[in-house]
Design a protein around this motif. Structure first.
Motif, PDB file in Angstrom:
ATOM      1  N   ALA A 207       1.048  -1.617  -0.013  1.00  0.00           N
ATOM      2  CA  ALA A 207       0.232   0.367  -0.375  1.00  0.00           C
ATOM      3  C   ALA A 207       0.916   1.429  -0.264  1.00  0.00           C
ATOM      4  N   TYR A 208       2.140   0.960  -0.562  1.00  0.00           N
ATOM      5  CA  TYR A 208       3.345   2.157  -0.608  1.00  0.00           C
ATOM      6  C   TYR A 208       2.520   3.250  -0.996  1.00  0.00           C
ATOM      7  N   GLY A 209       1.971   2.856  -2.273  1.00  0.00           N
ATOM      8  CA  GLY A 209       1.078   4.267  -2.980  1.00  0.00           C
ATOM      9  C   GLY A 209      -0.127   4.981  -2.528  1.00  0.00           C
ATOM     10  N   ALA A 210       0.414   4.266  -1.774  1.00  0.00           N
ATOM     11  CA  ALA A 210      -1.439   4.952  -1.037  1.00  0.00           C
ATOM     12  C   ALA A 210      -0.891   6.117  -0.339  1.00  0.00           C
ATOM     13  N   ALA A 211      -0.167   6.347  -0.006  1.00  0.00           N
ATOM     14  CA  ALA A 211       1.249   7.311   0.585  1.00  0.00           C
ATOM     15  C   ALA A 211      -0.073   9.310   0.629  1.00  0.00           C
ATOM     16  N   VAL A 212      -1.070   9.497   1.692  1.00  0.00           N
ATOM     17  CA  VAL A 212      -1.444  10.648   2.036  1.00  0.00           C
ATOM     18  C   VAL A 212      -0.089  11.942   0.938  1.00  0.00           C
TER      19      VAL A 212
END
Ligand code: BGC
Length: 733
Positions: A207-212
């Motif tokens: 889920a690294y790509g979903a960084a706020v």
């Protein structure tokens, strides 16, 4: 038998048992330790971003004594067969047990023959192309002595601000899963012991790509259902394809860092996905558990990471220092250490390193790099990555009749920027620039002017560019981002063209000549002015060593572009994150004021996911939807209605209209790329399994719920023939 099960071989497990019984605790901790050489003198780390050859100027310490002590199991960042062999020789000849080292490196889109960045290549919608480029990358890397690449990156990326969107296959789960499997297959081949291949590493888990806010390394908050339905499938696909390693990520997920997350690393990865390889941490992501506020100190961090399921420690050096103490104090059971060591040794055995610790030599290495066949593939991959975004009045392909062509812009003659991020094993000298490609492809006189810098803060002087354009019949302007504006730690809060590039375009537009904009960038850009004012737009991303010839092939019509976007292009950064498979709200946007929209711009993207034009046109007709025996069959006819042959990516989307959890409006469930001659039509059939139409409900069960489903077959995610089908209770049993 699934490919993870194939990683378990009784004869190898027996050898591991025998080794484990002889190993000291320190030797075990050593197997779980990955080091990089330490820089003694030379350029700063940042210079790698400007110069792929900076590595050659650096003096490094390889810590040979530590190998002798048996406290190193792996290296990253060692380049070249000679150096690798020197270190390997110490491991196999001068240590007590002679266990070989495993050498890894970031071979992301090519080793020496640099291919298009992964985001670009995914725009081909041809997973097999990605398999082939990964295979060549593996061949070159392996010839350079490597055993392992830290690729593919299979993170879903829905936010263009995040610079690492460049490294993956875009925003979609279905397409991303297809590319994940293809890349793993390309790197690994059918047998890891084959010295033409290397072990793959699916990253960054998870889920690294979903960084706020699209800010790199930032926190991630996400429903566990979204994790399973959207972010996990590409990793599952990589695991199913036999990925021998995974990399844990930097981000936390709902408060627990992913490098210390037992739920994701053990319950899901080892449990649900049946993963039998090993997990390596990301660079110092174990050490970073301390600043993250999840571990008190290095030892606590190492304990948490190992207990969660991180088998190998990349550069933190916690495992080699702390594991012996933690085991002796009874904090970590020996069985946990043994399991991690077993996994690392398993991959070393599968790679054949015990029988053949030296994979290559300097001679083999130099003969393997930049072979003509590799360059041919680089050109093919590059032209298949290009997306035609606009083409008013058929301006492209350019008519060879033009006598003078102006080629303008800071990226027209910028070989290094064609390589994109993660290209330190490449060389700018290998690159044919876009200017070079155009010059070789035309008889016309090419008038070149740089126009401005990519990111100039000072006032720009466009005089030379205006002069060149004034003499030409057509003006090609190459603008976008530099290589270091995307990739790791390269988040942007503005998504327009940096510097004065748009002003340059405006000045050229004012001249009234046909204006072709060639974009070179590592992420979707917000470019409404260009969309409105250019006559033709080619999105070419960062195409690698054959950027120039590939762009020229498309500009002059030697190749008819067929790429389609794999990420939505926002109008403005304020729309981010923006992706086609969003869920609906209770107030979908309408003319009515109180609906879900912006008061100062559109809700829809500038260019939707799946969008891309061709030099020909396609027409879709005859949609049919049939349901039988656990399957839904969708068919349609696609016709080439233009005057030239062309490739079209026909896309199938499905929407589950009512769900116990709100469902995405539509989701990609199939695609086919086809080449059609002028006037030719073909019937396409997609088979959907009912079991693939489900999702995770509130109780985290995977369910397919009965009810109405919509389907679309068409040319992008925003257009298509629409139909529907109904699933009864009996269909979903
Ligand atoms: C990156 C990884 C990479 C690793 C080793 C990290 O900074 O996040 O993607 O594989 O470095 O170079």
């Amino acid at each position: 038998m699934n490919k993870q099960a194939q990683l378990l071989r009784p004869e190898i497990e027996a050898k591991i048992d025998a080794l484990l019984s002889q190993m000291t605790l320190l030797e075990k901790a050593g197997q779980l330790t990955q080091l990089g050489p330490t820089m003694l003198e030379g350029v700063g780390v940042d210079s790698f971003l400007d110069d792929p050859e900076a590595m050659q100027k650096v003096k490094l310490d390889y810590h040979e004594d530590w190998i002798r002590e048996g406290v190193v199991g792996s290296y990253l960042g060692v380049q070249g067969a000679e150096k690798i062999n020197r270190l390997q020789k110490i491991a196999v000849e001068e240590t007590r047990l002679g266990i070989p080292l495993i050498f890894g490196l970031d071979v992301i889109h090519g080793y020496r023959t640099m291919f298009p960045i992964p985001l670009a290549e995914a725009c081909s919608w041809e997973p097999d192309l990605a398999r082939r480029t990964a295979e060549v990358a593996a061949r070159e890397a392996s010839a350079a002595g490597l055993h392992w690449t830290f690729a593919p990156m299979v993170d879903i990326a829905r936010d263009a601000r995040w610079g690492r969107i460049a490294e993956g296959a875009g925003e979609d789960t279905f397409l991303g899963s297809a590319f994940a499997a293809a890349r793993v297959q390309g790197f690994q081949g059918d047998d890891l012991a084959d010295p033409q291949h290397v072990a793959a590493c699916a990253k960054h888990y998870i889920a690294y790509g979903a960084a706020v806010a699209g800010r790199d390394y930032n926190t991630v908050e996400m429903a566990v259902q979204t994790l399973h339905d959207v972010y996990l499938p590409p990793f599952a696909s990589a695991a199913d394809a036999g990925a021998a390693t995974f990399m844990s990520a930097f981000n936390d997920l709902n408060g627990v860092p992913t490098s210390a997350n037992r739920y994701t690393l053990t319950d899901i990865l080892r449990g649900k996905l049946g993963f039998n390889g090993f997990v390596v941490s990301d660079w110092n992501s174990i050490g970073e558990l301390v600043p993250h506020g999840h571990a008190a100190d290095r030892k606590d961090a190492g304990k948490k990471a190992l207990l969660a399921g991180v088998d190998m420690d990349m550069v933190t050096e916690s495992y080699r220092h702390d594991i012996p103490e933690l085991v002796e104090a009874g904090v970590i059971p020996m069985s946990v250490v043994d399991e991690a060591v077993r996994r690392v040794l398993r991959v070393k055995f599968l790679l054949g390193l015990f029988d053949r610790p030296f994979r290559s030599d300097a001679e083999t290495e130099s003969a393997a790099l930049l072979r003509p066949a590799h360059l041919d593939l680089a050109r093919e991959a590059a032209r298949r990555s290009i997306v035609l975004l606009k083409n008013v009045g058929g301006l492209l392909p350019l008519k060879q009749a033009a006598r003078k062509i102006a080629v303008i812009g800071p990226l027209a003659d910028s070989p290094f920027d064609m390589l994109g991020s993660w290209s330190f094993t490449g060389s700018r000298r290998d690159v044919v620039s876009i200017l070079g490609g155009i010059q070789s492809a035309t008889e016309a006189e090419v008038l070149y002017a740089r126009g401005c810098d990519i990111d100039d803060k000072l006032p720009a002087d466009f005089a030379q560019a205006i002069e060149a354009a004034s003499q030409a019949e057509v003006v090609i302007v190459v603008v976008g981002e530099s290589a270091k504006m995307s990739g790791e730690a390269a988040s942007r809060m503005n998504l327009g063209l940096p510097g004065h590039q748009e002003d340059l375009l405006k000045a050229l537009k004012a001249m009234g000549k046909p204006l072709v904009v060639v974009l070179s960038n590592g992420r979707p850009l917000s470019i409404p002015w260009i969309a409105e004012n250019a006559d033709a737009i080619l999105e070419t991303w960062q195409l690698g060593v054959q950027a120039g010839p590939a762009v020229a092939d498309v500009l002059f019509g030697a190749y008819n572009p067929g790429g389609k976007l794999v990420t939505s292009f926002p109008y403005a950064v304020g729309q981010c994150p923006i992706y086609y498979n969003r869920t609906s709200t209770g107030r979908p946007a309408t003319e009515f004021w109180f609906t879900s929209k912006y008061i100062d711009g559109p809700v829809a993207p500038l260019y939707p996911f799946g969008f891309g034009l061709s030099y020909t046109t396609f027409e879709y007709a005859d949609l049919e939807v049939r349901k039988a025996a656990g399957r839904v069959t969708v068919s349609a006819t696609v016709k080439n209605t233009g005057a030239v042959a062309g490739e079209e990516v026909a896309q199938l989307y499905v929407g589950d209209v009512v769900g116990s959890r709100v469902r995405p409006i539509k989701e990609l469930k199939g695609f086919q790329k086809l080449l059609l001659a002028p006037g030719e039509s073909r019937k396409l059939t997609f088979e959907l399994k009912v079991a693939d139409l489900g999702f995770h409900n509130v109780d985290m069960q995977y369910v397919v719920e009965p009810g109405l489903f919509k389907v679309w077959v068409g040319t992008n995610s925003a257009e298509g023939l629409a139909g529907e089908f109904w699933l009864d209770e009996a269909d979903v049993q």
